[in-house]
Design a protein around this motif. Structure first.
Motif, short mmCIF file in Angstrom:
data_model
loop_
_atom_site.label_atom_id
_atom_site.label_comp_id
_atom_site.label_asym_id
_atom_site.label_seq_id
_atom_site.Cartn_x
_atom_site.Cartn_y
_atom_site.Cartn_z
N SER A 172 0.83 -1.20 0.00
CA SER A 172 0.00 0.00 0.00
C SER A 172 0.86 1.25 0.00
O SER A 172 0.61 2.21 -0.75
CB SER A 172 -0.93 -0.01 1.22
OG SER A 172 -1.67 1.19 1.29
N ARG A 175 2.54 1.70 -3.47
CA ARG A 175 1.65 2.24 -4.50
C ARG A 175 1.42 3.74 -4.29
O ARG A 175 1.33 4.50 -5.25
CB ARG A 175 0.32 1.50 -4.48
CG ARG A 175 0.42 0.04 -4.93
CD ARG A 175 -0.94 -0.62 -5.06
NE ARG A 175 -0.80 -2.01 -5.46
CZ ARG A 175 -0.97 -3.05 -4.65
NH1 ARG A 175 -1.32 -2.84 -3.37
NH2 ARG A 175 -0.83 -4.28 -5.09
N ARG A 176 1.35 4.14 -3.04
CA ARG A 176 1.13 5.55 -2.73
C ARG A 176 2.35 6.40 -3.12
O ARG A 176 2.21 7.50 -3.65
CB ARG A 176 0.84 5.70 -1.23
CG ARG A 176 0.76 7.11 -0.71
CD ARG A 176 -0.64 7.70 -0.83
NE ARG A 176 -0.68 9.01 -0.21
CZ ARG A 176 -1.02 9.24 1.06
NH1 ARG A 176 -1.35 8.20 1.84
NH2 ARG A 176 -1.06 10.45 1.53
N GLY A 204 -0.47 8.33 8.78
CA GLY A 204 0.24 7.78 7.64
C GLY A 204 1.07 6.57 8.03
O GLY A 204 1.08 6.15 9.19
N THR A 221 4.64 7.76 3.70
CA THR A 221 3.63 8.65 3.13
C THR A 221 3.81 10.09 3.59
O THR A 221 3.06 10.96 3.15
CB THR A 221 2.22 8.16 3.51
OG1 THR A 221 2.10 8.10 4.95
CG2 THR A 221 1.96 6.78 2.92
#
Length: 290
Positions: A172, A175-176, A204, A221
């Motif tokens: 995840s 991908r971010r 995050g 993030t």
């Protein structure tokens, strides 16, 4: 000269390791050097096997008189093409070997809108990647030993060891931050690196792999989480260990600041090359898996 696809054999894996070691030793200006330590050798052989098994169409070798003189390992992850390794022996340079290998490896990325690789400071390499449509972002490197006085403030973001159950979180964050998950590459990193660190908060998430004094990969993030992870990774390095954090672009000034705070030295080294994307941030790439 023969250009062929690498096969999942111990001989081909050994050829990849030998060519890359010799080529990068020459690039560093050393005629000879100490043999790799056993753990590093095992890791490099396993890396070649991993690439061939999961991305065989992107893995190629050039042979002359039955001996390997050049190799290229590439992979594709969710629309992102990555050049994991590209090396040609000095004796085979200037004969078009590099161009042929890169053409074959690039075929594995057909249809991918984005690409990324770590490039050395070699003028020939820079020219080759620029002609292939990559934007070259000059990179920096932090080295030295950690001054632990600079790590006295632990920060207020909890960091804990990770394990295979965190795969969903890892993908995840990937991908971010970089637009594609590492997927099966996390299996390799979990098996061959010393430690995975995780930060997961309401604000995050992020993670960091480390081995000895080397930060192998970091993605988060937010800069705040990335900074906390890097400081924790440095705090866990063995006393006196030589720290290496490389391929930092200008987008990673947060990492440069942390390194300077703990007494590391800053220098320039090569490029992070990207196509169809900006350099991921906050992010410290792994040259083998980016």
């Amino acid at each position: 000269m023969i250009i062929r696809q690498l096969q999942d054999t111990s001989a081909d894996a050994a050829a990849v390791e030998a060519v890359s070691r010799a080529a990068f030793r020459d690039l560093a200006g050393r005629d000879d050097g100490p043999p790799p330590d056993p753990a590093q050798l095992v890791r490099e052989l396993a890396r070649a096997v991993h690439a061939i098994r999961h991305d065989q169409p992107g893995c190629w070798v050039a042979e002359q008189d039955g001996e390997a003189v050049g190799v290229a390992l590439s992979m594709r992850r969710e629309g992102l093409w990555l050049l994991s390794l590209f090396a040609v022996l000095p004796s085979a340079q200037g004969q078009g070997v590099g161009r042929l290998l890169l053409e074959q490896a690039a075929g594995h990325g057909r249809g991918c809108l984005r690409g990324m690789l770590c490039a050395s400071s070699s003028p020939a390499a820079a020219r080759r990647y620029r002609r292939a449509g990559f934007t070259l972002h000059p990179a920096m490197k932090l080295t030295g030993t950690v001054d632990r006085d600079g790590l006295l403030d632990p920060g207020d973001i909890p960091v804990h060891p990770g394990n295979p159950t965190h795969r969903h979180l890892l993908d995840s964050v990937d991908r971010r931050v970089r637009g594609a998950a590492h997927g099966v590459d996390h299996d390799f990193m979990l098996a061959h690196y010393d430690e995975l660190l995780i930060a997961d908060t309401l604000a995050g998430s992020g993670y960091c792999y480390r081995t000895g004094g080397a930060v192998k990969l970091l993605a988060a993030t937010s800069k705040r989480i990335a900074t906390r992870l890097l400081r924790e990774a440095l705090a866990r390095t063995p006393d006196g260990a030589e720290v290496v954090i490389d391929y930092l672009t200008a987008e990673q000034e947060w990492a440069v600041d942390v390194g300077l705070e703990v007494g590391l030295s800053l220098s320039t080294e090569g490029y992070l090359a990207v196509r169809g994307m900006r350099p991921p941030a906050p992010y410290i790439p792994n040259p083998a898996f980016l």
